[in-house]
Design an enzyme around this catalytic site. Structure first.
Site, PDB file in Angstrom:
ATOM      1  N   ILE A  93      -8.051 -19.931  58.104  1.00 52.05           N
ATOM      2  CA  ILE A  93      -6.863 -20.003  58.955  1.00 52.05           C
ATOM      3  C   ILE A  93      -5.898 -18.920  58.484  1.00 52.05           C
ATOM      4  O   ILE A  93      -5.704 -18.732  57.282  1.00 52.05           O
ATOM      5  CB  ILE A  93      -6.230 -21.407  58.867  1.00 52.05           C
ATOM      6  CG1 ILE A  93      -7.185 -22.415  59.508  1.00 52.05           C
ATOM      7  CG2 ILE A  93      -4.859 -21.435  59.530  1.00 52.05           C
ATOM      8  CD1 ILE A  93      -6.803 -23.854  59.300  1.00 52.05           C
ATOM      9  N   HIS A 110     -15.252 -18.298  69.733  1.00 51.53           N
ATOM     10  CA  HIS A 110     -15.480 -19.699  69.377  1.00 51.53           C
ATOM     11  C   HIS A 110     -16.660 -20.213  70.210  1.00 51.53           C
ATOM     12  O   HIS A 110     -16.729 -19.953  71.409  1.00 51.53           O
ATOM     13  CB  HIS A 110     -14.215 -20.522  69.663  1.00 51.53           C
ATOM     14  CG  HIS A 110     -14.354 -21.959  69.267  1.00 51.53           C
ATOM     15  ND1 HIS A 110     -14.264 -22.371  67.946  1.00 51.53           N
ATOM     16  CD2 HIS A 110     -14.608 -23.064  69.999  1.00 51.53           C
ATOM     17  CE1 HIS A 110     -14.450 -23.677  67.892  1.00 51.53           C
ATOM     18  NE2 HIS A 110     -14.657 -24.130  69.123  1.00 51.53           N
ATOM     19  N   ALA A 174     -25.320 -15.905  74.136  1.00 54.70           N
ATOM     20  CA  ALA A 174     -24.227 -15.619  75.089  1.00 54.70           C
ATOM     21  C   ALA A 174     -23.049 -14.965  74.362  1.00 54.70           C
ATOM     22  O   ALA A 174     -22.402 -14.056  74.901  1.00 54.70           O
ATOM     23  CB  ALA A 174     -23.790 -16.904  75.779  1.00 54.70           C
TER      24      ALA A 174
HETATM   25  C1  GAR Z   1     -20.463 -18.038  65.747  1.00 52.00           C
HETATM   26  O1  GAR Z   1     -21.162 -18.970  66.509  1.00 52.00           O
HETATM   27  C2  GAR Z   1     -18.980 -18.114  66.032  1.00 52.00           C
HETATM   28  O2  GAR Z   1     -18.688 -18.390  67.375  1.00 52.00           O
HETATM   29  C3  GAR Z   1     -18.574 -19.272  65.153  1.00 52.00           C
HETATM   30  O3  GAR Z   1     -19.289 -19.079  63.963  1.00 52.00           O
HETATM   31  C4  GAR Z   1     -20.515 -18.404  64.252  1.00 52.00           C
HETATM   32  C5  GAR Z   1     -20.589 -17.179  63.376  1.00 52.00           C
HETATM   33  O4  GAR Z   1     -21.845 -16.573  63.505  1.00 52.00           O
HETATM   34  N1  GAR Z   1     -17.183 -19.279  64.953  1.00 52.00           N
HETATM   35  C6  GAR Z   1     -16.453 -20.398  64.837  1.00 52.00           C
HETATM   36  O5  GAR Z   1     -16.917 -21.513  64.873  1.00 52.00           O
HETATM   37  C7  GAR Z   1     -14.953 -20.172  64.665  1.00 52.00           C
HETATM   38  N2  GAR Z   1     -14.224 -21.343  64.962  1.00 52.00           N
HETATM   39  P1  GAR Z   1     -22.043 -15.048  63.110  1.00 52.00           P
HETATM   40  O6  GAR Z   1     -21.507 -14.894  61.678  1.00 52.00           O
HETATM   41  O7  GAR Z   1     -23.513 -14.836  63.146  1.00 52.00           O
HETATM   42  O8  GAR Z   1     -21.297 -14.193  64.083  1.00 52.00           O
END
Ligand code: GAR
Length: 201
Positions: A93, A110, A174
């Site tokens: 945060i 998100h 997506a």
């Molecule tokens: C993704 O799904 C993103 O949307 C989520 O964490 C993952 C990170 O994956 N973010 C959240 O939940 C934020 N609130 P990545 O490191 O492979 O991009």
């Protein structure tokens, strides 16, 4: 001039990789100039470095307060002349002052169709609620968590036999299309944050 863009990550960095891939096209309106992680061992840092992008680990645990950590983040962004910041799986945060300073230039992705399913364990929440459609959201970051004005969304079906993992994988595909498209919109000035709303040109 391409918008100088930084990506903040905490882990795997697959969304970061999709932004880097999009920005590899010189015609893309944003260039990725810096990747910062609050976790030194984040997998995404290696990928970014291998792609020739400057990386920085700023471990939040090394700082006495959230404000001090955010000040170090802000200093690193300033030194690199960053104009846009994309949070991509950045699990911290940010302080009010940081969010205010970067207002309108700070995006997050998100893995749900906000305002549904904020916070963590998002896909569990979606399956628990029995929704037949889920998806992902790119939004401007504001003080309230997972609540900023929406820039772009994409929907995916929820299948009857989905587990949190299978749904997460479908949503992630997506996400990888949506985030570059949203960054393009912001970098081209086609979306702006005005009076707490996303305004589209
Ligand atoms: C993704 O799904 C993103 O949307 C989520 O964490 C993952 C990170 O994956 N973010 C959240 O939940 C934020 N609130 P990545 O490191 O492979 O991009």
């Amino acid at each position: 001039m391409r918008a100088r863009t930084a990506i903040l990550i905490s882990g795997r960095g697959s969304n970061m990789a999709s932004l880097i891939a999009a920005a590899a096209d010189p015609a893309f309106p944003a260039g990725i100039v810096l990747v910062i992680s609050n976790v030194g061992s984040a997998e995404g840092l290696k990928h970014a470095a291998a792609a020739g992008i400057a990386t920085k680990a700023i471990p939040h645990k090394a700082f006495a307060s959230r404000e001090a950590f955010d000040a170090a983040l802000d200093a690193a962004l300033g030194e690199a002349g960053v104009q846009i910041v994309c949070l991509a799986g950045f699990m911290r945060i940010l302080s009010d002052w940081f969010v205010r300073k970067w207002e309108g230039r700070l995006l997050n992705i998100h893995p749900s169709l906000l305002p549904a399913f904020k916070g963590v364990r998002v896909h569990e929440q979606a399956l628990q609620a029995g929704v037949r459609v889920s998806g992902c959201t790119v939004h401007f970051v504001v003080r309230e968590l997972d609540a900023g004005p929406i820039v772009a969304q994409a929907a995916v079906p929820v299948k009857p036999d989905d587990t949190p993992d299978t749904l997460a994988a479908r949503v992630l595909q997506a996400e990888h299309k949506l985030y570059p498209a949203a960054l393009r919109q912001l970098a081209e000035g086609k979306v702006k944050l005005k009076n707490g709303r996303a305004v589209f040109a």
